[in-house]
Design a protein around this motif. Structure first.
Motif, mmCIF file in Angstrom:
data_model
loop_
_atom_site.group_PDB
_atom_site.id
_atom_site.type_symbol
_atom_site.label_atom_id
_atom_site.label_comp_id
_atom_site.label_asym_id
_atom_site.label_seq_id
_atom_site.Cartn_x
_atom_site.Cartn_y
_atom_site.Cartn_z
ATOM 1 N N GLU A 1 0.862 -1.076 -0.171
ATOM 2 C CA GLU A 1 -0.001 0.012 0.037
ATOM 3 C C GLU A 1 0.804 1.467 -0.087
ATOM 4 O OE1 GLU A 1 -3.744 1.611 2.293
ATOM 5 O OE2 GLU A 1 -2.410 0.732 3.714
ATOM 6 N N TYR B 1 2.190 1.861 -3.383
ATOM 7 C CA TYR B 1 1.339 2.346 -4.500
ATOM 8 C C TYR B 1 1.011 3.867 -3.879
ATOM 9 C CZ TYR B 1 -3.260 3.288 -6.384
ATOM 10 O OH TYR B 1 -4.166 3.793 -7.274
ATOM 11 N N LYS C 1 -1.554 0.525 -9.827
ATOM 12 C CA LYS C 1 -2.483 -0.189 -8.899
ATOM 13 C C LYS C 1 -2.570 -1.815 -9.339
ATOM 14 C CE LYS C 1 -7.384 -0.439 -8.124
ATOM 15 N NZ LYS C 1 -7.281 -1.651 -6.962
ATOM 16 N N ARG C 2 -2.419 -1.781 -10.739
ATOM 17 C CA ARG C 2 -2.394 -3.301 -11.206
ATOM 18 C C ARG C 2 -1.155 -4.121 -10.572
ATOM 19 N NH1 ARG C 2 -4.281 -7.187 -13.894
ATOM 20 N NH2 ARG C 2 -3.237 -8.488 -15.584
ATOM 21 N N ALA D 1 0.143 -3.508 -7.699
ATOM 22 C CA ALA D 1 -0.103 -3.545 -6.344
ATOM 23 C C ALA D 1 -1.026 -5.012 -6.035
ATOM 24 C CB ALA D 1 -0.662 -2.686 -5.805
ATOM 25 N N ASP D 2 -2.022 -4.770 -7.009
ATOM 26 C CA ASP D 2 -3.068 -6.009 -6.804
ATOM 27 C C ASP D 2 -2.410 -7.318 -7.157
ATOM 28 O OD1 ASP D 2 -5.087 -4.345 -6.350
ATOM 29 O OD2 ASP D 2 -5.818 -4.120 -8.391
ATOM 30 N N LEU D 3 -1.516 -7.573 -7.987
ATOM 31 C CA LEU D 3 -0.687 -8.593 -8.425
ATOM 32 C C LEU D 3 0.104 -9.088 -7.241
ATOM 33 C CD1 LEU D 3 0.130 -7.914 -12.243
ATOM 34 C CD2 LEU D 3 -1.358 -9.861 -11.311
ATOM 35 N N LEU E 1 -0.321 -8.467 -4.237
ATOM 36 C CA LEU E 1 -1.307 -8.734 -2.911
ATOM 37 C C LEU E 1 -1.507 -10.256 -3.032
ATOM 38 C CD1 LEU E 1 -3.123 -5.335 -2.395
ATOM 39 C CD2 LEU E 1 -1.136 -6.219 -1.095
ATOM 40 N N SER E 2 -2.100 -10.289 -4.673
ATOM 41 C CA SER E 2 -2.635 -11.618 -4.602
ATOM 42 C C SER E 2 -1.872 -12.908 -4.503
ATOM 43 C CB SER E 2 -3.326 -11.698 -6.114
ATOM 44 O OG SER E 2 -2.413 -11.591 -7.089
ATOM 45 N N GLU F 1 -1.114 -13.531 -0.555
ATOM 46 C CA GLU F 1 -2.413 -13.785 0.407
ATOM 47 C C GLU F 1 -2.421 -15.133 1.051
ATOM 48 O OE1 GLU F 1 -6.319 -13.733 -1.802
ATOM 49 O OE2 GLU F 1 -5.826 -11.819 -2.217
#
Length: 155
Positions: free
Chosen positions: A103, A106, A113-114, A116-118, A120-121, A124
């Motif tokens: 975060e 970012y 954002k993309r 960051a999302d990758l 994070l996934s 998990e």
């Protein structure tokens, strides 16, 4: 403000003050009075929302003239920030702390954002479903690999 809890409100207030000053010095009891909450609520917000992973340093002095000082860290160089984050990660990291680091990257416009999302996934708990110790170690290795990749792209 109806949808915000007290911690969100306190965090927003402190970040607003920090936005203009880069540093804020507060007294826990005065903040508790301002927001009509218990002093431990102020501690909770500071301990969970103003961490090194999120780009803050917190100093405190106890006693009659005690204070809590929150400083927004601005590093001179992105590579230096990435090195500091690698040191913070160490050998193991919780999902919560890893997500805070992503975060921060970012918010500081170091990743999109993309990305960051990758990131994070990939980190998990459900993806790394191992025993807790191994999960934290694997997450740290993944995050450090991401951070090193960002560091070398900067050069």
């Amino acid at each position: 403000m109806n949808n915000q809890n007290m911690s969100d409100i306190i965090e927003a207030y402190l970040k607003k003050v920090l936005g203009t000053d880069e540093q804020v010095e507060i007294r826990r009891s005065e903040m508790a009075n301002r927001f009509n909450c218990v002093p431990s609520q102020i501690n909770y917000v500071i301990n969970t929302r103003f961490t090194v992973q999120q780009g803050y340093l917190v100093e405190s002095k106890r006693g009659g003239g005690g204070y809590i000082r929150i400083i927004k860290v601005k590093l001179l160089d992105e590579a230096e920030m990435l090195d500091m984050l690698i040191d913070v990660v160490g050998d193991k990291i919780s999902q919560r702390n890893a997500f805070s680091i992503v975060e921060t990257l970012y918010e500081d416009n170091m990743i999109a954002k993309r990305e960051a999302d990758l990131m994070l996934s990939a980190m998990e708990k459900s993806v790394l479903s191992l025993d807790s110790k191994l999960e934290h170690e694997l997450r740290a290795r993944i995050l450090i690999a991401f951070l090193n990749n960002l560091k070398y792209e900067q050069s």
